[in-house]
Design a protein around this motif. Structure first.
Motif, PDB file in Angstrom:
ATOM      1  N   ALA A  59       0.839  -1.200   0.000  1.00  0.00           N
ATOM      2  CA  ALA A  59       0.000   0.000   0.000  1.00  0.00           C
ATOM      3  C   ALA A  59       0.872   1.248   0.000  1.00  0.00           C
ATOM      4  CB  ALA A  59      -0.929   0.015   1.214  1.00  0.00           C
ATOM      5  N   VAL A  60       0.310   2.330  -0.563  1.00  0.00           N
ATOM      6  CA  VAL A  60       0.895   3.648  -0.379  1.00  0.00           C
ATOM      7  C   VAL A  60       0.554   4.084   1.036  1.00  0.00           C
ATOM      8  CG1 VAL A  60       0.817   6.070  -1.085  1.00  0.00           C
ATOM      9  CG2 VAL A  60       0.736   4.254  -2.816  1.00  0.00           C
ATOM     10  N   GLU A 101       3.008   8.200   6.205  1.00  0.00           N
ATOM     11  CA  GLU A 101       3.357   7.969   7.604  1.00  0.00           C
ATOM     12  C   GLU A 101       3.270   9.232   8.436  1.00  0.00           C
ATOM     13  OE1 GLU A 101       7.143   6.092   6.432  1.00  0.00           O
ATOM     14  OE2 GLU A 101       6.388   4.320   7.484  1.00  0.00           O
ATOM     15  N   ALA A 102       3.427  10.374   7.778  1.00  0.00           N
ATOM     16  CA  ALA A 102       3.348  11.701   8.375  1.00  0.00           C
ATOM     17  C   ALA A 102       3.325  12.678   7.201  1.00  0.00           C
ATOM     18  CB  ALA A 102       4.542  11.968   9.290  1.00  0.00           C
ATOM     19  N   PRO A 103       3.011  13.956   7.426  1.00  0.00           N
ATOM     20  CA  PRO A 103       3.048  14.901   6.319  1.00  0.00           C
ATOM     21  C   PRO A 103       4.385  14.862   5.573  1.00  0.00           C
ATOM     22  CG  PRO A 103       1.994  15.908   8.201  1.00  0.00           C
ATOM     23  CD  PRO A 103       2.517  14.577   8.673  1.00  0.00           C
ATOM     24  N   LYS A 104       4.285  14.719   4.250  1.00  0.00           N
ATOM     25  CA  LYS A 104       5.434  14.686   3.335  1.00  0.00           C
ATOM     26  C   LYS A 104       6.338  13.480   3.559  1.00  0.00           C
ATOM     27  CE  LYS A 104       5.436  19.666   2.563  1.00  0.00           C
ATOM     28  NZ  LYS A 104       6.206  20.926   2.570  1.00  0.00           N
ATOM     29  N   GLN A 105       5.839  12.454   4.250  1.00  0.00           N
ATOM     30  CA  GLN A 105       6.579  11.211   4.425  1.00  0.00           C
ATOM     31  C   GLN A 105       5.759  10.081   3.836  1.00  0.00           C
ATOM     32  OE1 GLN A 105       8.060  10.462   8.382  1.00  0.00           O
ATOM     33  NE2 GLN A 105       8.552  12.606   8.737  1.00  0.00           N
ATOM     34  N   LEU A 106       6.129   9.665   2.635  1.00  0.00           N
ATOM     35  CA  LEU A 106       5.364   8.670   1.885  1.00  0.00           C
ATOM     36  C   LEU A 106       6.224   7.438   1.660  1.00  0.00           C
ATOM     37  CD1 LEU A 106       2.972   9.354  -1.029  1.00  0.00           C
ATOM     38  CD2 LEU A 106       4.755   7.642  -1.342  1.00  0.00           C
ATOM     39  N   ALA A 107       5.644   6.278   1.856  1.00  0.00           N
ATOM     40  CA  ALA A 107       6.363   5.025   1.656  1.00  0.00           C
ATOM     41  C   ALA A 107       5.456   4.014   0.976  1.00  0.00           C
ATOM     42  CB  ALA A 107       6.850   4.474   3.003  1.00  0.00           C
ATOM     43  N   LEU A 108       6.055   2.989   0.420  1.00  0.00           N
ATOM     44  CA  LEU A 108       5.330   1.863  -0.169  1.00  0.00           C
ATOM     45  C   LEU A 108       5.638   0.665   0.705  1.00  0.00           C
ATOM     46  CD1 LEU A 108       3.538   1.292  -2.678  1.00  0.00           C
ATOM     47  CD2 LEU A 108       5.602   0.492  -3.827  1.00  0.00           C
ATOM     48  N   LYS A 109       4.654   0.228   1.505  1.00  0.00           N
ATOM     49  CA  LYS A 109       4.884  -0.802   2.506  1.00  0.00           C
ATOM     50  C   LYS A 109       3.728  -1.784   2.547  1.00  0.00           C
ATOM     51  CE  LYS A 109       7.697   1.840   5.801  1.00  0.00           C
ATOM     52  NZ  LYS A 109       7.792   2.308   7.214  1.00  0.00           N
ATOM     53  N   PRO A 110       3.986  -3.003   3.049  1.00  0.00           N
ATOM     54  CA  PRO A 110       2.870  -3.932   3.259  1.00  0.00           C
ATOM     55  C   PRO A 110       2.045  -3.522   4.473  1.00  0.00           C
ATOM     56  CG  PRO A 110       4.944  -4.928   3.968  1.00  0.00           C
ATOM     57  CD  PRO A 110       5.295  -3.623   3.317  1.00  0.00           C
ATOM     58  N   VAL A 111       0.742  -3.685   4.350  1.00  0.00           N
ATOM     59  CA  VAL A 111      -0.180  -3.455   5.455  1.00  0.00           C
ATOM     60  C   VAL A 111      -1.029  -4.716   5.619  1.00  0.00           C
ATOM     61  CG1 VAL A 111      -0.279  -0.941   5.205  1.00  0.00           C
ATOM     62  CG2 VAL A 111      -1.862  -2.375   3.906  1.00  0.00           C
ATOM     63  N   THR A 112      -1.566  -4.897   6.810  1.00  0.00           N
ATOM     64  CA  THR A 112      -2.393  -6.069   7.088  1.00  0.00           C
ATOM     65  C   THR A 112      -3.854  -5.745   6.855  1.00  0.00           C
ATOM     66  OG1 THR A 112      -0.803  -6.842   8.736  1.00  0.00           O
ATOM     67  CG2 THR A 112      -3.028  -7.777   8.832  1.00  0.00           C
ATOM     68  N   LEU A 113      -4.522  -6.558   6.045  1.00  0.00           N
ATOM     69  CA  LEU A 113      -5.929  -6.349   5.752  1.00  0.00           C
ATOM     70  C   LEU A 113      -6.800  -7.000   6.821  1.00  0.00           C
ATOM     71  CD1 LEU A 113      -6.085  -7.059   1.890  1.00  0.00           C
ATOM     72  CD2 LEU A 113      -5.585  -4.908   3.070  1.00  0.00           C
ATOM     73  N   LEU A 116      -1.676   6.662   7.264  1.00  0.00           N
ATOM     74  CA  LEU A 116      -2.923   6.442   6.536  1.00  0.00           C
ATOM     75  C   LEU A 116      -2.650   5.989   5.114  1.00  0.00           C
ATOM     76  CD1 LEU A 116      -3.548   8.982   4.351  1.00  0.00           C
ATOM     77  CD2 LEU A 116      -3.817  10.207   6.494  1.00  0.00           C
ATOM     78  N   VAL A 117      -3.605   5.277   4.570  1.00  0.00           N
ATOM     79  CA  VAL A 117      -3.598   4.896   3.157  1.00  0.00           C
ATOM     80  C   VAL A 117      -4.544   5.850   2.433  1.00  0.00           C
ATOM     81  CG1 VAL A 117      -4.072   3.079   1.470  1.00  0.00           C
ATOM     82  CG2 VAL A 117      -3.157   2.484   3.723  1.00  0.00           C
ATOM     83  N   PRO A 118      -4.047   6.646   1.470  1.00  0.00           N
ATOM     84  CA  PRO A 118      -4.909   7.592   0.765  1.00  0.00           C
ATOM     85  C   PRO A 118      -5.618   6.932  -0.421  1.00  0.00           C
ATOM     86  CG  PRO A 118      -2.679   7.828  -0.030  1.00  0.00           C
ATOM     87  CD  PRO A 118      -2.650   6.731   1.017  1.00  0.00           C
ATOM     88  N   GLY A 119      -6.377   7.739  -1.160  1.00  0.00           N
ATOM     89  CA  GLY A 119      -6.913   7.281  -2.433  1.00  0.00           C
ATOM     90  C   GLY A 119      -8.372   6.872  -2.412  1.00  0.00           C
ATOM     91  N   TYR A 120      -9.118   7.353  -3.411  1.00  0.00           N
ATOM     92  CA  TYR A 120     -10.529   6.976  -3.544  1.00  0.00           C
ATOM     93  C   TYR A 120     -10.881   6.760  -5.009  1.00  0.00           C
ATOM     94  CZ  TYR A 120     -10.848  12.009  -4.491  1.00  0.00           C
ATOM     95  OH  TYR A 120     -10.655  13.275  -4.995  1.00  0.00           O
ATOM     96  N   SER A 124      -5.523   3.252  -2.209  1.00  0.00           N
ATOM     97  CA  SER A 124      -4.236   3.067  -2.892  1.00  0.00           C
ATOM     98  C   SER A 124      -3.480   1.886  -2.306  1.00  0.00           C
ATOM     99  CB  SER A 124      -3.398   4.351  -2.798  1.00  0.00           C
ATOM    100  OG  SER A 124      -4.003   5.387  -3.524  1.00  0.00           O
ATOM    101  N   ALA A 125      -3.980   0.703  -2.569  1.00  0.00           N
ATOM    102  CA  ALA A 125      -3.356  -0.528  -2.088  1.00  0.00           C
ATOM    103  C   ALA A 125      -3.502  -1.619  -3.133  1.00  0.00           C
ATOM    104  CB  ALA A 125      -3.978  -0.970  -0.765  1.00  0.00           C
ATOM    105  N   GLN A 126      -2.620  -2.596  -3.038  1.00  0.00           N
ATOM    106  CA  GLN A 126      -2.574  -3.696  -4.010  1.00  0.00           C
ATOM    107  C   GLN A 126      -3.850  -4.519  -4.010  1.00  0.00           C
ATOM    108  OE1 GLN A 126       0.508  -6.389  -2.920  1.00  0.00           O
ATOM    109  NE2 GLN A 126       0.631  -7.377  -4.937  1.00  0.00           N
ATOM    110  N   ARG A 127      -4.421  -4.717  -2.835  1.00  0.00           N
ATOM    111  CA  ARG A 127      -5.690  -5.433  -2.690  1.00  0.00           C
ATOM    112  C   ARG A 127      -6.559  -4.675  -1.699  1.00  0.00           C
ATOM    113  NH1 ARG A 127      -1.951  -9.513  -3.322  1.00  0.00           N
ATOM    114  NH2 ARG A 127      -1.430  -9.461  -1.088  1.00  0.00           N
ATOM    115  N   LEU A 128      -7.864  -4.701  -1.935  1.00  0.00           N
ATOM    116  CA  LEU A 128      -8.817  -3.999  -1.086  1.00  0.00           C
ATOM    117  C   LEU A 128      -9.941  -4.946  -0.689  1.00  0.00           C
ATOM    118  CD1 LEU A 128      -9.264  -0.748  -3.249  1.00  0.00           C
ATOM    119  CD2 LEU A 128      -7.646  -1.092  -1.366  1.00  0.00           C
ATOM    120  N   ILE A 129     -10.377  -4.835   0.553  1.00  0.00           N
ATOM    121  CA  ILE A 129     -11.574  -5.535   1.007  1.00  0.00           C
ATOM    122  C   ILE A 129     -12.641  -4.487   1.277  1.00  0.00           C
ATOM    123  CG2 ILE A 129     -12.604  -6.900   2.858  1.00  0.00           C
ATOM    124  CD1 ILE A 129      -9.926  -8.336   3.149  1.00  0.00           C
TER     125      ILE A 129
END
Length: 311
Positions: free
Chosen positions: A5-6, A9-21, A61-65, A104-109
């Motif tokens: 997921a995108v 982590e904080a303002p202007k701190q963006l990472a591509l990391k795994p998250v648990t669904l 947070l994970v953004p995107g709609y 903005s994640a690889q998979r969504l539930i």
């Protein structure tokens, strides 16, 4: 289950990391993302830390709609939907991150009702359906605008939709010369090149908090200004001019399900085209560079992240 997921982590701190669904519920569907869009309105505010304190706001947070993809699994009450191509307007399915807006994640539930069937032929342009529904919501609330302020994606969709709904072309303003290109059936002007001062309805999608005085001066008496952008600061205007015009103001909020239904019909009927609006695409591995480009490059009309090779 984990998913890439995108993550802001904080303002202007963006990472591509795994998250648990979260777990798949009985009426939920699991969507494999193919493309997601980057919003230069709400997501820019999340990125910069300027988003007002809405419910659910906070980091990480994970953004995107704006997500399109395929349903690859489902709970027992929704198994008939496996294989469908759908649009998903965000998700809240993470155990270790907030879902604001969560798309903005690889998979969504998501609940089955929040996975809207769309034509796979739209491909990456399908991410624009939320913006198209937002445009429809603003237009459906009253008389169609004669002037639209802002020729970004939302302004272009609004102009195209106004023509589709009534056949009459609105005038569109944009202050940037590069943004005045790409019109389809309507005229785009610099504000100073427009001498008209009797617009009955003006729709602003610029997001500018300082534009109202100029727009009030262009209204006909008892004219209406529709605020359809998103404004992070106070919106101010001088009262005397508005008083003399007996100006009205309407605020258009986010779209409703009936707006999406109407937009999909316009697209299916060939009355509304989404072509030519996605200007940039980047593999999700380059998300850290794609987000600033989407927010700050005036020539980037709409940035889409490609998740198809995400690992």
């Amino acid at each position: 289950m984990d998913a890439l997921a995108v993550l802001m982590e904080a303002p202007k701190q963006l990472a591509l990391k795994p998250v648990t669904l979260t777990s798949l519920g009985s009426s939920d569907v699991l969507v494999e993302t193919h493309w997601s869009g980057i919003s230069t309105g709400t997501e820019k505010l999340l990125y910069t830390g300027q988003m007002p304190d809405f419910p659910g706001m906070g980091y990480p947070l994970v953004p995107g709609y704006e997500t399109v993809g395929r349903i690859i699994d489902a709970g027992p009450d929704a198994v008939s939907r496996i294989g469908e191509w759908v649009f998903v307007p965000g998700a809240s399915c993470y155990e270790n991150a907030r879902g604001l807006f969560g798309g903005s994640a690889q998979r969504l539930i998501v609940p089955s009702a929040r996975a809207f069937p769309v034509s796979e032929s739209l491909a990456e342009s399908g991410v624009l359906i939320a913006l198209a529904a937002t445009a429809h919501h603003a237009l459906a609330g009253g008389q169609l605008p004669e002037l639209i302020v802002g020729h970004g994606v939302l302004g272009r969709l609004m102009a195209r939709m106004a023509i589709a709904l009534c056949g009459e072309a609105p005038t569109v303003w944009d202050t940037a010369a590069s943004r005045r290109e790409g019109a389809q059936g309507y005229e785009v002007l610099a504000p100073e090149a427009d001498e008209r001062r009797d617009y009955s309805v003006i729709c602003d999608v610029s997001g500018s908090t300082t534009v109202l005085d100029d727009l009030i001066a262009r209204l006909a008496r008892q004219g209406e200004i529709v605020l359809a952008g998103f404004y992070s600061d106070r919106v101010n205007f001088a009262f005397p001019a508005a008083f003399q015009k007996e100006a009205r103001m309407r605020i258009a909020a986010e779209w409703a399900p009936e707006d999406l239904t109407a937009v999909l019909k316009l697209i299916d009927d060939g009355a509304l085209s989404l072509e030519g609006l996605v200007s940039n695409s980047a593999p999700v591995a380059d998300a850290a560079e794609a987000y600033p480009k989407a927010f700050h490059d005036a020539d980037c009309l709409k940035m889409v992240l490609d998740w198809r090779d995400a690992t």
